[in-house]
Design a protein around this motif. Sequence first.
Motif, short mmCIF file in Angstrom:
data_model
loop_
_atom_site.label_atom_id
_atom_site.label_comp_id
_atom_site.label_asym_id
_atom_site.label_seq_id
_atom_site.Cartn_x
_atom_site.Cartn_y
_atom_site.Cartn_z
N LYS A 188 0.83 -1.20 0.00
CA LYS A 188 0.00 0.00 0.00
C LYS A 188 0.87 1.26 0.00
N GLU A 189 1.92 1.26 0.80
CA GLU A 189 2.79 2.43 0.86
C GLU A 189 3.52 2.66 -0.46
N ASN A 190 3.75 1.62 -1.20
CA ASN A 190 4.41 1.74 -2.51
C ASN A 190 3.41 1.91 -3.64
N ASP A 191 2.12 2.12 -3.30
CA ASP A 191 1.06 2.37 -4.27
C ASP A 191 0.83 1.21 -5.23
N ASP A 194 -4.40 0.07 -3.62
CA ASP A 194 -4.96 1.28 -3.00
C ASP A 194 -5.55 0.95 -1.63
N TYR A 198 -6.34 -2.65 0.04
CA TYR A 198 -5.61 -2.99 1.26
C TYR A 198 -6.57 -3.46 2.36
#
Length: 327
Positions: A188-191, A194, A198
Amino acid sequence: MYTTRFIQLKYLVPNTVYTIFIPMVSSLLVYILYVVLGYHNIAIPLLPVTLIGTAVSFYVGFKNNSSYDRMWEARRIWGGITNSSRMWGTMVLQLTNDKETSKKLIRRHIAWCNMLRLQLRRNKVWSETYYQRYTSPLQRNDEDSFEQKADRILTKYLTPEDYAQVKKKGNIASYLLNMQNADLKALKENDVIDAMEYMTMCNIIQELYNNQGGCERIKNYPFPRQYAVFSRLFVDVFMFILPFGLISQIIELTPTVPWLIFPVCLVVAWIFNSMEQVGDFSENPFENAVTDVPMSAMCRSIAVDLQEMMDEQDVQERLKPINGILM
């Protein structure tokens, strides 16, 4: 789990020998005192014996219903694990384009299923001796320790980095789910996924946590001993006093064949003891017994489904019953 219509005699005969001991001794005692020595005052009215038998039947029925609920709950939980596993594989493959990441997440999930199975089948001290009578020959001949089995699973499905993290953990299955959640957060942090995706995948992990907790609750909280012990005790008491109530009736109806007390009491004893043992078979469904939830077969089916989703070439075969038993 039995897959045949009838239970094999090699599982029935040892238990039958145990169940006939008390009624055989009691019947022999009554026969000697009443028939041989003529002490007719040892006979008791049949009515109170019948009332005791009725009460015992209700008590044993209550125990069996409660035991069946535990076994059926265990089977439902593993059905939920199977469904969640398929959903997990589908979501991972659809939402992540990196094949190595997808493979890592799916293979780690296969490791989780198998580690949960191994952890649940670690016998509790109180049940080891008892369940040896009902353990599958395949399990009895398996001399590998839990650590050896766990090491094979972890080295097969985990990366070396993951293996180094989990090998010393106490609850490996729970820690594997924690690692899955950590990787989801990184995605999620690296896209890569979304926020909605997630949350959807986190819900699957939450469901897996719930399923593991349900299994651990059944495993770690045994069937209450006050019910199981008194059920066994009441059946034994009923079996002991039964000949005292039947002997006068048998002599009255068939005065020339008083030895009928033996087959009559043995048949009644076998029925009552079999009813009582049905509850014993069902009360703890994770003890390596032949009547347990077939976790090995279900873990293999999960692995096969996920491997086919990944289009792997060396897909394992599903487990098949051996001698009518599916483990």
